[in-house]
Motif scaffolding. Structure first.
Motif, PDB file in Angstrom:
ATOM      1  N   ALA A 136       3.218  12.664  27.637  1.00  0.00           N
ATOM      2  CA  ALA A 136       2.334  11.391  27.045  1.00  0.00           C
ATOM      3  C   ALA A 136       1.430  11.391  27.775  1.00  0.00           C
ATOM      4  CB  ALA A 136       3.407  10.560  27.056  1.00  0.00           C
ATOM      5  N   THR A 137       2.263  11.074  29.532  1.00  0.00           N
ATOM      6  CA  THR A 137       1.720  10.781  30.882  1.00  0.00           C
ATOM      7  C   THR A 137       0.326  11.849  31.164  1.00  0.00           C
ATOM      8  OG1 THR A 137       3.547   9.876  31.747  1.00  0.00           O
ATOM      9  CG2 THR A 137       1.710   9.844  33.563  1.00  0.00           C
ATOM     10  N   ARG A 138       0.919  12.971  31.139  1.00  0.00           N
ATOM     11  CA  ARG A 138      -0.534  13.693  31.541  1.00  0.00           C
ATOM     12  C   ARG A 138      -1.306  13.810  30.432  1.00  0.00           C
ATOM     13  NH1 ARG A 138       3.712  17.871  31.382  1.00  0.00           N
ATOM     14  NH2 ARG A 138       2.890  18.543  29.519  1.00  0.00           N
ATOM     15  N   THR A 139      -1.142  13.536  29.148  1.00  0.00           N
ATOM     16  CA  THR A 139      -2.298  13.526  27.945  1.00  0.00           C
ATOM     17  C   THR A 139      -3.292  11.931  28.496  1.00  0.00           C
ATOM     18  OG1 THR A 139      -0.617  14.597  26.382  1.00  0.00           O
ATOM     19  CG2 THR A 139      -2.457  13.241  25.384  1.00  0.00           C
ATOM     20  N   GLN A 140      -2.354  11.134  28.273  1.00  0.00           N
ATOM     21  CA  GLN A 140      -2.811   9.946  29.222  1.00  0.00           C
ATOM     22  C   GLN A 140      -4.067   9.795  30.570  1.00  0.00           C
ATOM     23  OE1 GLN A 140      -2.154   8.111  32.444  1.00  0.00           O
ATOM     24  NE2 GLN A 140      -3.408   6.956  32.002  1.00  0.00           N
ATOM     25  N   ALA A 141      -3.653  10.971  31.334  1.00  0.00           N
ATOM     26  CA  ALA A 141      -4.181  11.158  32.326  1.00  0.00           C
ATOM     27  C   ALA A 141      -5.746  11.654  32.151  1.00  0.00           C
ATOM     28  CB  ALA A 141      -3.950  12.004  33.330  1.00  0.00           C
ATOM     29  N   ASP A 142      -5.294  12.748  31.278  1.00  0.00           N
ATOM     30  CA  ASP A 142      -6.467  13.892  30.716  1.00  0.00           C
ATOM     31  C   ASP A 142      -8.223  13.272  29.839  1.00  0.00           C
ATOM     32  OD1 ASP A 142      -5.258  15.866  31.222  1.00  0.00           O
ATOM     33  OD2 ASP A 142      -4.426  16.313  29.819  1.00  0.00           O
ATOM     34  N   TYR A 143      -6.734  11.568  29.209  1.00  0.00           N
ATOM     35  CA  TYR A 143      -7.750  11.611  28.074  1.00  0.00           C
ATOM     36  C   TYR A 143      -8.962  10.486  28.328  1.00  0.00           C
ATOM     37  CZ  TYR A 143      -7.459  13.386  23.669  1.00  0.00           C
ATOM     38  OH  TYR A 143      -7.454  14.522  22.824  1.00  0.00           O
ATOM     39  N   ALA A 144      -7.883   9.688  30.257  1.00  0.00           N
ATOM     40  CA  ALA A 144      -8.073   8.621  30.874  1.00  0.00           C
ATOM     41  C   ALA A 144      -9.670   9.349  31.262  1.00  0.00           C
ATOM     42  CB  ALA A 144      -7.544   8.210  31.670  1.00  0.00           C
ATOM     43  N   ARG A 203     -18.620   8.045  28.833  1.00  0.00           N
ATOM     44  CA  ARG A 203     -19.220   7.032  28.401  1.00  0.00           C
ATOM     45  C   ARG A 203     -19.428   5.708  29.483  1.00  0.00           C
ATOM     46  NH1 ARG A 203     -17.127   3.196  23.515  1.00  0.00           N
ATOM     47  NH2 ARG A 203     -15.622   3.228  24.774  1.00  0.00           N
ATOM     48  N   LYS A 204     -20.668   5.086  29.649  1.00  0.00           N
ATOM     49  CA  LYS A 204     -20.945   3.640  30.416  1.00  0.00           C
ATOM     50  C   LYS A 204     -21.245   3.126  29.585  1.00  0.00           C
ATOM     51  CE  LYS A 204     -18.715   4.813  35.012  1.00  0.00           C
ATOM     52  NZ  LYS A 204     -17.620   5.445  33.781  1.00  0.00           N
ATOM     53  N   ARG A 205     -21.137   1.517  29.613  1.00  0.00           N
ATOM     54  CA  ARG A 205     -21.678   0.924  28.420  1.00  0.00           C
ATOM     55  C   ARG A 205     -22.142  -0.431  28.616  1.00  0.00           C
ATOM     56  NH1 ARG A 205     -18.897   2.090  22.356  1.00  0.00           N
ATOM     57  NH2 ARG A 205     -17.162   0.672  23.161  1.00  0.00           N
ATOM     58  N   PRO A 206     -22.938  -0.619  28.290  1.00  0.00           N
ATOM     59  CA  PRO A 206     -23.549  -1.961  29.581  1.00  0.00           C
ATOM     60  C   PRO A 206     -22.343  -2.690  28.812  1.00  0.00           C
ATOM     61  CG  PRO A 206     -25.253  -1.052  27.874  1.00  0.00           C
ATOM     62  CD  PRO A 206     -24.098  -0.631  27.928  1.00  0.00           C
ATOM     63  N   GLN A 207     -21.406  -3.017  27.546  1.00  0.00           N
ATOM     64  CA  GLN A 207     -21.030  -3.962  26.807  1.00  0.00           C
ATOM     65  C   GLN A 207     -19.442  -3.718  27.519  1.00  0.00           C
ATOM     66  OE1 GLN A 207     -22.486  -1.338  25.791  1.00  0.00           O
ATOM     67  NE2 GLN A 207     -21.615  -0.995  23.063  1.00  0.00           N
ATOM     68  N   ASP A 208     -19.032  -2.734  28.141  1.00  0.00           N
ATOM     69  CA  ASP A 208     -17.727  -2.916  28.762  1.00  0.00           C
ATOM     70  C   ASP A 208     -17.714  -3.358  29.993  1.00  0.00           C
ATOM     71  OD1 ASP A 208     -17.278  -1.641  26.420  1.00  0.00           O
ATOM     72  OD2 ASP A 208     -16.845   0.434  27.273  1.00  0.00           O
ATOM     73  N   PRO A 209     -16.536  -3.609  30.469  1.00  0.00           N
ATOM     74  CA  PRO A 209     -16.139  -4.336  31.785  1.00  0.00           C
ATOM     75  C   PRO A 209     -15.904  -2.856  32.906  1.00  0.00           C
ATOM     76  CG  PRO A 209     -14.433  -5.073  30.226  1.00  0.00           C
ATOM     77  CD  PRO A 209     -15.372  -3.927  29.370  1.00  0.00           C
ATOM     78  N   GLN A 210     -15.653  -3.434  34.146  1.00  0.00           N
ATOM     79  CA  GLN A 210     -15.306  -2.522  34.510  1.00  0.00           C
ATOM     80  C   GLN A 210     -13.800  -1.555  33.781  1.00  0.00           C
ATOM     81  OE1 GLN A 210     -16.666  -1.765  37.059  1.00  0.00           O
ATOM     82  NE2 GLN A 210     -15.444   0.328  37.426  1.00  0.00           N
ATOM     83  N   GLY A 211     -13.689  -0.119  33.749  1.00  0.00           N
ATOM     84  CA  GLY A 211     -12.405   0.795  33.584  1.00  0.00           C
ATOM     85  C   GLY A 211     -12.791   0.993  32.234  1.00  0.00           C
ATOM     86  N   PHE A 212     -13.497  -0.307  31.314  1.00  0.00           N
ATOM     87  CA  PHE A 212     -13.728   0.704  29.355  1.00  0.00           C
ATOM     88  C   PHE A 212     -14.323   1.996  29.750  1.00  0.00           C
ATOM     89  CE2 PHE A 212     -11.155  -3.301  29.730  1.00  0.00           C
ATOM     90  CZ  PHE A 212      -9.769  -3.719  28.876  1.00  0.00           C
ATOM     91  N   PRO A 213     -13.920   2.011  28.458  1.00  0.00           N
ATOM     92  CA  PRO A 213     -13.059   2.506  27.661  1.00  0.00           C
ATOM     93  C   PRO A 213     -11.790   2.669  28.277  1.00  0.00           C
ATOM     94  CG  PRO A 213     -14.089   4.343  26.979  1.00  0.00           C
ATOM     95  CD  PRO A 213     -14.812   2.802  28.226  1.00  0.00           C
ATOM     96  N   LYS A 214     -10.375   2.786  27.783  1.00  0.00           N
ATOM     97  CA  LYS A 214      -9.026   3.273  28.952  1.00  0.00           C
ATOM     98  C   LYS A 214      -7.978   3.379  27.971  1.00  0.00           C
ATOM     99  CE  LYS A 214      -8.443  -0.652  32.065  1.00  0.00           C
ATOM    100  NZ  LYS A 214      -7.772  -1.822  32.493  1.00  0.00           N
ATOM    101  N   ALA A 215      -7.507   4.638  28.231  1.00  0.00           N
ATOM    102  CA  ALA A 215      -6.159   5.216  28.388  1.00  0.00           C
ATOM    103  C   ALA A 215      -4.646   4.797  28.771  1.00  0.00           C
ATOM    104  CB  ALA A 215      -6.654   6.877  27.944  1.00  0.00           C
TER     105      ALA A 215
END
Ligand code: GDP
Length: 326
Positions: A206-214, A221-233
């Protein structure tokens, strides 16, 4: 049915009235459709707003387990939580998602929760409209959180993302280091990825998968409607109830930020426009399904096949006939 009275009861958070109202919006009878439209119209001025959280994941990833434990955490903190489902398979299987009463047993008994299975409809479009209306009813009844669940197969994620303020993707730990074939489009919709089953033997995976997705999310994606660090895994365990309050904190952080930036209402406005377009398209397609239109289609189709008309001319004739039905 007295619609004004039904509306009053819904505003007073009468659960039976809410259940009846949802049955009404799910009906395809034209008199029911009219009553449903009038009911939704009467409830609009309440202005009550829930946080609508879309939740998607493939079968077996732990959606019902997550909704049960996450939902329990929310209701125990005093929030009222409604759970709705969009099930693309319900048309085929006769209703599956949330249909099983043993799912979410604790949550379904809690007075702060309201759980409703997916309406069975042949068209995903029909399910979408009914679910949107059910969301509106739950909001009018004062639910503060509405969870909209869907099985992660195909089109239904878009439907759910387009009616949610936040879209959450639930994943299971992957065996290897491959991303689990999650389509790019779905990754792009996700505001938060929860890697579930981060417990016991599965924790390292799970930790590996989380890191992969992060990592993948950072690239994606960098979206203006997201604060720093989002989207998150992040990792959670629905079964052991680990990481759930962390997940809720992330959701609230994101929602609060979007509210402060005006993106929250902006997203709802864009969604309303999207659904308007969808309804028009569906309405046009439905016009092709009347007996008269089917007859005209068949006749024109044959004329084209016989070389009597070009496809373009025949299509023009058909569209003209639709525009001026007699
Ligand atoms: P759904 O099909 O996505 O609704 O998945 P379910 O909630 O029915 O869960 C599928 C299976 O995964 C069940 O056997 C659950 O007990 C198990 N499961 C769900 N959440 C977790 C978790 O956090 N950890 C572990 N180890 N198993 C889980």
């Amino acid at each position: 049915m007295d619609i004004a009275q039904l509306a009053e009861k819904i505003v007073a958070a009468d659960r039976r009235a809410l259940a009846r109202a949802i049955t009404l919006v799910e009906s395809s009878r034209s008199d029911h459709r009219q009553q449903a439209a009038s009911l939704i119209e009467q409830l609009r001025p309440t202005g009550r707003q829930a946080l609508r959280i879309g939740l998607s994941g493939t079968p077996g990833v732990g959606k019902s387990t997550f909704i049960e434990s996450f939902g329990m955490m929310l209701v125990e903190s005093g929030l009222r939580v409604a759970v709705l489902a969009v099930d693309p398979s319900s048309a085929r299987s006769g209703g599956s998602i949330l249909g099983d009463k043993t799912r979410m047993e604790r949550l379904s008994r809690h007075p702060g929760a309201f759980i409703r299975p997916s309406p069975s409809q042949t068209h995903l479009g029909g399910v979408a409209r009914r679910t949107r209306e059910a969301v509106a009813l739950c909001e009018a009844a004062g639910f503060e959180v509405v969870l909209i669940e869907t099985v992660g197969v195909g089109q239904s994620e878009t439907v759910v993302a387009e009616m949610s303020d936040l879209f959450v993707l639930l994943l299971a730990p992957a065996g290897g280091d491959e991303l689990q074939g999650v389509k790019r489009g779905i990754m792009e919709m996700a505001d938060l990825i929860l890697v579930n089953k981060a417990d016991g033997d599965l924790k390292p995976a799970a930790t590996r998968t989380q890191a992969d997705y992060a990592g993948a999310l950072r690239l994606l994606r960098k979206r203006p409607q997201d604060p720093q660090g989002f989207p998150k895994a992040i990792c959670v365990s629905a079964l052991q109830e680990n990481g759930l309050s962390g997940a809720w904190d992330e959701m609230r952080t994101l929602a609060d930020w979007r509210r402060a930036q005006g993106h929250f209402d902006g997203r709802r406005a864009a969604q309303a426009e999207y659904w308007f377009g969808q309804e028009v398209r569906q309405g046009l397609l439905a016009q092709l399904e009347t007996p008269t239109a089917r007859g005209q289609m068949a006749a024109l189709g044959q004329a084209v096949a016989l070389g009597q008309k070009t496809p373009t001319m025949a299509a023009k004739e058909m569209l003209a006939a639709l525009a001026t039905p007699d």
